[in-house]
Design a protein around this motif. Sequence first.
Motif, PDB file in Angstrom:
ATOM      1  N   VAL A 135       1.203  -1.504  -0.286  1.00 59.68           N
ATOM      2  CA  VAL A 135      -0.138  -0.594   0.057  1.00 59.68           C
ATOM      3  C   VAL A 135       0.897   1.472  -0.208  1.00 59.68           C
ATOM      4  CG1 VAL A 135      -1.681   1.207   0.413  1.00 59.68           C
ATOM      5  CG2 VAL A 135      -1.802  -0.835   1.257  1.00 59.68           C
ATOM      6  N   ILE A 136       1.947   0.836   0.659  1.00 57.99           N
ATOM      7  CA  ILE A 136       2.779   2.512   1.292  1.00 57.99           C
ATOM      8  C   ILE A 136       3.375   2.778   0.047  1.00 57.99           C
ATOM      9  CG2 ILE A 136       4.780   3.099   2.012  1.00 57.99           C
ATOM     10  CD1 ILE A 136       3.831   2.159   4.484  1.00 57.99           C
ATOM     11  N   GLU A 137       3.546   1.466  -0.768  1.00 56.91           N
ATOM     12  CA  GLU A 137       4.763   1.539  -1.945  1.00 56.91           C
ATOM     13  C   GLU A 137       3.337   2.098  -3.582  1.00 56.91           C
ATOM     14  OE1 GLU A 137       7.993  -0.565  -5.216  1.00 56.91           O
ATOM     15  OE2 GLU A 137       6.334  -1.911  -4.090  1.00 56.91           O
ATOM     16  N   TYR A 138       2.129   1.967  -3.738  1.00 52.91           N
ATOM     17  CA  TYR A 138       1.496   1.909  -4.397  1.00 52.91           C
ATOM     18  C   TYR A 138       1.496   3.856  -4.093  1.00 52.91           C
ATOM     19  CZ  TYR A 138      -2.032   2.465  -7.999  1.00 52.91           C
ATOM     20  OH  TYR A 138      -3.298   2.813  -8.536  1.00 52.91           O
ATOM     21  N   ALA A 139       1.342   4.714  -3.020  1.00 52.50           N
ATOM     22  CA  ALA A 139       1.192   5.705  -3.225  1.00 52.50           C
ATOM     23  C   ALA A 139       1.833   6.613  -3.275  1.00 52.50           C
ATOM     24  CB  ALA A 139       0.688   5.993  -1.620  1.00 52.50           C
ATOM     25  N   PHE A 140       3.256   5.775  -2.569  1.00 48.96           N
ATOM     26  CA  PHE A 140       4.765   7.217  -2.531  1.00 48.96           C
ATOM     27  C   PHE A 140       5.421   6.912  -4.993  1.00 48.96           C
ATOM     28  CE2 PHE A 140       6.206   6.640   0.900  1.00 48.96           C
ATOM     29  CZ  PHE A 140       6.797   8.209   1.528  1.00 48.96           C
ATOM     30  N   VAL A 199       3.461   8.846  19.199  1.00 48.41           N
ATOM     31  CA  VAL A 199       1.880   7.851  17.421  1.00 48.41           C
ATOM     32  C   VAL A 199       3.157   9.130  15.959  1.00 48.41           C
ATOM     33  CG1 VAL A 199      -0.315   8.519  16.069  1.00 48.41           C
ATOM     34  CG2 VAL A 199       0.707   7.793  18.232  1.00 48.41           C
ATOM     35  N   ARG A 200       4.212   9.710  16.423  1.00 53.39           N
ATOM     36  CA  ARG A 200       4.405  10.846  15.557  1.00 53.39           C
ATOM     37  C   ARG A 200       5.543   9.883  14.920  1.00 53.39           C
ATOM     38  NH1 ARG A 200       2.212  15.299  18.065  1.00 53.39           N
ATOM     39  NH2 ARG A 200       3.677  16.028  19.341  1.00 53.39           N
ATOM     40  N   ARG A 201       6.040   9.829  15.971  1.00 56.81           N
ATOM     41  CA  ARG A 201       7.518   9.027  15.609  1.00 56.81           C
ATOM     42  C   ARG A 201       7.576   7.725  15.185  1.00 56.81           C
ATOM     43  NH1 ARG A 201       8.185  11.168  21.383  1.00 56.81           N
ATOM     44  NH2 ARG A 201       8.273   9.353  22.102  1.00 56.81           N
ATOM     45  N   ARG A 202       6.358   6.725  15.549  1.00 61.45           N
ATOM     46  CA  ARG A 202       5.843   6.105  14.887  1.00 61.45           C
ATOM     47  C   ARG A 202       5.258   5.817  13.376  1.00 61.45           C
ATOM     48  NH1 ARG A 202       1.247   2.882  17.545  1.00 61.45           N
ATOM     49  NH2 ARG A 202       1.649   1.420  15.603  1.00 61.45           N
ATOM     50  N   LEU A 203       4.921   7.389  13.667  1.00 65.53           N
ATOM     51  CA  LEU A 203       4.829   7.532  11.921  1.00 65.53           C
ATOM     52  C   LEU A 203       6.327   8.104  10.642  1.00 65.53           C
ATOM     53  CD1 LEU A 203       2.317   7.838   9.907  1.00 65.53           C
ATOM     54  CD2 LEU A 203       1.521   9.885  10.762  1.00 65.53           C
ATOM     55  N   THR A 204       6.325   8.703  11.524  1.00 68.58           N
ATOM     56  CA  THR A 204       8.037   8.957  10.622  1.00 68.58           C
ATOM     57  C   THR A 204       8.591   7.848  10.469  1.00 68.58           C
ATOM     58  OG1 THR A 204       7.620  11.223  11.929  1.00 68.58           O
ATOM     59  CG2 THR A 204       9.505  10.206  11.131  1.00 68.58           C
ATOM     60  N   GLY A 232      13.056   7.237   1.757  1.00 70.26           N
ATOM     61  CA  GLY A 232      14.549   7.374   0.615  1.00 70.26           C
ATOM     62  C   GLY A 232      14.580   6.607  -0.645  1.00 70.26           C
ATOM     63  N   LYS A 233      14.088   5.888  -0.659  1.00 69.12           N
ATOM     64  CA  LYS A 233      13.532   4.950  -1.663  1.00 69.12           C
ATOM     65  C   LYS A 233      13.004   5.604  -3.213  1.00 69.12           C
ATOM     66  CE  LYS A 233      12.498  -0.090  -0.299  1.00 69.12           C
ATOM     67  NZ  LYS A 233      11.357  -0.735   0.069  1.00 69.12           N
ATOM     68  N   PHE A 234      12.268   6.827  -2.404  1.00 71.90           N
ATOM     69  CA  PHE A 234      11.421   7.813  -3.551  1.00 71.90           C
ATOM     70  C   PHE A 234      11.883   9.600  -3.022  1.00 71.90           C
ATOM     71  CE2 PHE A 234       8.426   4.591  -4.062  1.00 71.90           C
ATOM     72  CZ  PHE A 234       8.343   4.253  -5.074  1.00 71.90           C
ATOM     73  N   PRO A 235      13.166  10.087  -3.060  1.00 70.10           N
ATOM     74  CA  PRO A 235      13.570  11.185  -2.816  1.00 70.10           C
ATOM     75  C   PRO A 235      12.903  12.626  -3.264  1.00 70.10           C
ATOM     76  CG  PRO A 235      15.450  10.557  -3.922  1.00 70.10           C
ATOM     77  CD  PRO A 235      14.415   8.824  -3.757  1.00 70.10           C
ATOM     78  N   GLY A 236      12.388  12.168  -4.589  1.00 74.59           N
ATOM     79  CA  GLY A 236      11.720  13.195  -4.873  1.00 74.59           C
ATOM     80  C   GLY A 236      10.166  13.739  -4.385  1.00 74.59           C
ATOM     81  N   VAL A 237       9.723  12.757  -3.795  1.00 70.06           N
ATOM     82  CA  VAL A 237       8.663  12.817  -2.673  1.00 70.06           C
ATOM     83  C   VAL A 237       8.447  13.783  -1.888  1.00 70.06           C
ATOM     84  CG1 VAL A 237       6.462  11.899  -2.456  1.00 70.06           C
ATOM     85  CG2 VAL A 237       7.548  10.574  -4.396  1.00 70.06           C
ATOM     86  N   ALA A 296       7.832   4.635  10.222  1.00 70.52           N
ATOM     87  CA  ALA A 296       7.246   3.441   9.252  1.00 70.52           C
ATOM     88  C   ALA A 296       7.964   4.300   7.859  1.00 70.52           C
ATOM     89  CB  ALA A 296       5.560   3.824   9.460  1.00 70.52           C
ATOM     90  N   LEU A 297       7.635   5.375   7.969  1.00 67.17           N
ATOM     91  CA  LEU A 297       7.782   6.530   6.293  1.00 67.17           C
ATOM     92  C   LEU A 297       9.197   6.450   6.193  1.00 67.17           C
ATOM     93  CD1 LEU A 297       4.989   8.920   6.788  1.00 67.17           C
ATOM     94  CD2 LEU A 297       5.157   6.363   5.379  1.00 67.17           C
ATOM     95  N   ARG A 298       9.982   6.373   6.991  1.00 67.11           N
ATOM     96  CA  ARG A 298      11.744   7.048   7.045  1.00 67.11           C
ATOM     97  C   ARG A 298      12.125   6.099   5.431  1.00 67.11           C
ATOM     98  NH1 ARG A 298      13.030   6.354  11.601  1.00 67.11           N
ATOM     99  NH2 ARG A 298      12.865   8.547  11.812  1.00 67.11           N
ATOM    100  N   PRO A 299      12.133   4.342   5.514  1.00 71.41           N
ATOM    101  CA  PRO A 299      12.745   3.744   3.998  1.00 71.41           C
ATOM    102  C   PRO A 299      12.359   4.180   3.292  1.00 71.41           C
ATOM    103  CG  PRO A 299      12.603   2.569   6.015  1.00 71.41           C
ATOM    104  CD  PRO A 299      11.135   3.953   6.514  1.00 71.41           C
ATOM    105  N   TRP A 300      10.417   4.760   2.864  1.00 70.96           N
ATOM    106  CA  TRP A 300      10.443   4.950   1.628  1.00 70.96           C
ATOM    107  C   TRP A 300      10.431   6.468   1.148  1.00 70.96           C
ATOM    108  CZ3 TRP A 300       8.133   1.422  -1.080  1.00 70.96           C
ATOM    109  CH2 TRP A 300       7.522   0.105  -0.463  1.00 70.96           C
TER     110      TRP A 300
END
Length: 307
Positions: free
Chosen positions: A182-187, A228-233, A241-246, A235-239
């Motif tokens: 799901v995350i990859e589709y959105a990124f 919660v905000r730290r957990r959200l950050t 890196g994979k999509f630095p332009g987003v 979860a998104l940190r690797p993505w």
Amino acid sequence: MPRNVTTGLDGTPESLAAADWAAREALLRGLPLRLVHAWKWQPYTYTPLGGVSLPPEAIDTERSWAKRVRDEAEAVLSRRYADLRISASEVAEQPVPALLAAAEEAEVLVLGSRGLSGVAGFLVGSVALGVVARAERPVVLVRAGERADNEHLPDTGGIASAATPYRDVVLGLDLENPDDTVIEYAFDAAARRAANLRVVHGWTLPPYYYGYGGALDPELNAELAAQVRRRLTDALRPWRGKFPGVEVNEQAVIGGAGSHLVDASRDAALVVVGRRKRHTPFGSHVGAVTQAVLHHASAPVAVVPHD
């Protein structure tokens, strides 16, 4: 196996809007577009020994109408998107199984859904909901009246335009089950559109905090919100890196995610939500948040199945 963007046709305004959206998505992905029309007529009465057969002239009429729907849509899209590779076919099958089979060869399946009269949102029919609940590939629902300029910000004069930057892609993220698909589709959707990604996670205080007065403790509430905000950050940190332009805007909001995603859809190009693949004795299941978004969002909605 060759992939494509597939859309279901039935001659209605919502299916034509979906076909146009699918054509633009195919161009973004560099894929061909496939138009599918399932035309088999389901008899509405049955005999005890096996059902009612349609006369040949009725079958011929249905087949002829299906071909006309296909040919007209293909002609319009070919003129509008000259660089797009388009194929089209009619399938002598009921809509839900035909579209599920077509989805197996697609990167994404795009379906139309009627807009609610006078209200922003969808009226999700039985075919669309049946496909969304069972598809193994992402399904996008597009409401009637959706145009290319709806996905874009207005120009400097406040006029709708398809030449301005895209509006945000919005992702509803469940931190209890942050699935990579799901995350990859959105990124990926945001990257292809050069759009910002707005990530919405809804949360509530654990029930036991209320019993000890936690709901009335501002410091405790603030600490929980920060967690919660730290957990959200995280979860998104690797993505990132994979999509630095987003560019990513994280929103951890109090309450159920459904209403917040519906609000966010009002100025979004696309809303992305997940659907867990789980089958019950009564059929496949679409979660409460996804249901809310499907029925009330005012932007196209991508439902991404995941384990």
